[in-house]
Scaffold this active site. Structure first.
Site, mmCIF file in Angstrom:
data_model
loop_
_atom_site.group_PDB
_atom_site.id
_atom_site.type_symbol
_atom_site.label_atom_id
_atom_site.label_comp_id
_atom_site.label_asym_id
_atom_site.label_seq_id
_atom_site.Cartn_x
_atom_site.Cartn_y
_atom_site.Cartn_z
ATOM 1 C CE LYS A 14 -4.002 1.984 2.517
ATOM 2 N NZ LYS A 14 -5.010 1.748 3.832
ATOM 3 C CB SER A 19 -8.104 3.561 2.564
ATOM 4 O OG SER A 19 -7.318 2.938 3.859
ATOM 5 C CB SER A 67 -8.187 0.613 5.773
ATOM 6 O OG SER A 67 -8.882 1.684 5.501
HETATM 7 N N1 GLN Z 1 -13.046 3.890 6.380
HETATM 8 C C1 GLN Z 1 -12.658 4.179 7.400
HETATM 9 C C2 GLN Z 1 -12.077 5.763 7.292
HETATM 10 O O1 GLN Z 1 -12.530 6.094 6.327
HETATM 11 C C3 GLN Z 1 -11.247 3.356 7.723
HETATM 12 C C4 GLN Z 1 -10.157 3.903 7.040
HETATM 13 C C5 GLN Z 1 -8.894 3.016 7.273
HETATM 14 O O2 GLN Z 1 -8.993 1.857 8.094
HETATM 15 N N2 GLN Z 1 -7.958 3.613 7.081
HETATM 16 O O3 GLN Z 1 -11.403 6.259 8.099
#
Ligand code: GLN
Length: 473
Positions: A62, A137, A161
């Site tokens: 990532k 994400s 994410s």
């Molecule tokens: N979807 C969640 C957010 O927008 C989690 C994102 C993540 O785990 N980086 O914060």
């Protein structure tokens, strides 16, 4: 079978030449990534295959995990051209294990999102249906593994994410216990929530990759100095006597019927394999999403303060011409460099931390966070693991939720508490909806009980074929 479809353990067991695998993955990217858009860039090919347990295995990363002298942008314009001067600890560990750094994957900018639509480089598409999101994400990592563009991948999970995109793309995603894997060199979003973890084609690969990246690191003061077991020893088909908790607060209205049915069937399979189950209660579940969006945005606003045009990445061109002082330069760079969601998070977090509001928001959220953690402590007194859906729905359409941040935030309703409580969780494939989209099963365990996750996940996986399905691209 095509080489790009192999798992790491198959490559190792059959002594497949990893350079051939890399070549096959590159060809696969050339043929399908136009549609999927999971890969931001390839890493330079090393001339020699390293030695170690992951010898030559190509790994996708990532784009928020620092690789020395390699672009690392968090899919944000503000980190344009940023090349970290050091490797993240997980990257050093991968190199020591002989792994081959293969490509960097797309993500929501700074990991803010659940759909990978908030990327400066444009959205990633779900390999099962390219009109849909891959989740986020870590959507690029999940989609790359699912589409056969990477053998295995690293993601990061602050509120879901890793697990939610794993669920949407039909792969295995593990968020380790907070402190299990070093965060050194992970560009911080919510420092008290973030963990790096594996996205893989099956449970065995997840254990192999966690074996390599787990462990205490003096460079991360929140990493914990407890022994790393050999997780592959937990790959046993045996859940006899294991107690599963089913939290009643997670099987609520609004959860897709097909998702609920698939999870019920998974629980039945585990029961048939000898597990016991009981209904449990996690009474503060309804506060998880609001609590998370105070804690996570507060930490994010503070972490993102460092991106101001001085030390990292972008310095706005407009700023160069027009600004007369330093403050103007900060403003111009941050205005040009951050996307819409990043700005929203910075504003929310700054507000929650500001004098006069701190007690009402941040401090209160920390207290509720403790209550959520205690719910899990209480539950784990009588069960070994907790099973829930990973997400209430299958993958949604690209564009469907972009104008409605609140409905986007709610798509993590089942994954967020895990991060607030610091416990480990895994998502594994457990079926398909009528739309032929994958469904994910989430298993949670006590802190540092990743072995339990592997045991339950492996037992389930051995009894099913879901993880073997491949998207047609
Ligand atoms: N979807 C969640 C957010 O927008 C989690 C994102 C993540 O785990 N980086 O914060």
């Amino acid at each position: 079978m095509n080489l790009h479809e192999l798992t790491a353990h198959q490559i190792i067991k059959d002594k497949v030449n990893p350079r051939e695998v890399r070549k096959s993955l590159e060809e696969r990217i050339a043929s399908v990534d136009k549609k999927v858009k999971a890969v931001l860039r390839l890493c330079p090919d090393e001339a020699e295959v390293g030695k170690g347990v992951l010898s030559g295995i190509p790994i996708a990363t990532k784009d928020n995990i620092c690789i020395k002298d390699n672009l690392t942008t968090c899919a944000s314009h503000i980190l344009d051209g940023f090349k970290p001067p050091y490797d993240a600890t997980v990257i050093s560990k991968l190199r020591n294990a002989g792994a081959s750094l293969f490509c960097s994957t797309n993500m929501d900018e700074f990991a803010f999102g659940s759909s990978t639509e908030n990327s400066f480089y444009g959205p990633t598409h779900n390999p099962w249906d390219t009109t849909r999101v891959p989740g986020g994400s870590s959507g690029g990592s999940a989609a790359a593994v699912s589409a056969g563009e990477a053998t295995m991948a690293l993601g990061s999970d602050t509120g879901g994410s890793i697990r939610q995109p794993a669920s949407f793309c039909g792969v295995v995603g593990l968020k380790p216990t907070y402190g299990r894997v070093s965060r050194y060199g992970l560009i911080a979003f919510g420092s008290s929530l973030d963990q790096i973890g594996p996205l893989t084609k099956d449970v065995e690969d997840s254990a192999l990759l966690l074996n390599v990246i787990a462990g205490y690191d003096p460079n991360d003061s929140t990493s914990v100095d407890v022994l790393v077991p050999d997780y592959t020893k937990s790959l046993v088909k045996d859940v006899k006597g294991l107690k599963i908790g089913i939290p009643k607060e997670y099987f609520i209205e609004g959860i897709d019927k097909e998702v609920k049915d698939a999870v019920d069937q998974a629980i039945n399979l585990l029961k048939k394999s000898g597990a016991d189950y009981k209904e449990i209660s996690l009474p503060h579940t309804e506060y998880a999403v609001p609590t998370y969006y105070i804690v996570a945005t507060s930490e994010a606003s503070s972490n993102l303060a460092r991106f101001d045009g001085v030390q990292y990445g972008l310095r706005s061109k407009a700023a160069k011409k027009e600004v007369s002082d330093l403050i103007d330069m900060y403003f111009a760079t941050r205005e040009a460099g951050f996307g819409k969601e990043a700005k929203r998070r910075i504003m929310l977090g700054t507000y929650a931390l500001s004098a006069g509001y701190y007690e009402a928001y941040y401090l209160r959220a920390l207290k509720v966070r403790t209550l959520i953690k205690r719910d899990f402590d209480e539950a784990f007194k009588s069960v070994d693991c907790i099973i829930t859906p990973t997400s209430p729905t299958d993958a949604f359409k690209i564009g469907e939720k972009t104008e409605d941040p609140l409905s986007m935030y709610l798509s993590d309703i089942f994954t967020i508490s895990t991060n607030l409580a610091g416990i480990p969780g895994i998502s594994i494939p457990c079926g398909f909806t009528k739309n032929n989209l994958p469904i994910g099963l989430q298993i949670l365990a006590k802190p540092f009980a990743e072995e339990t996750l592997f045991r339950v996940a492996y037992t389930y996986e051995q009894g099913t074929e879901w993880h073997k399905q491949k998207p047609k691209l």
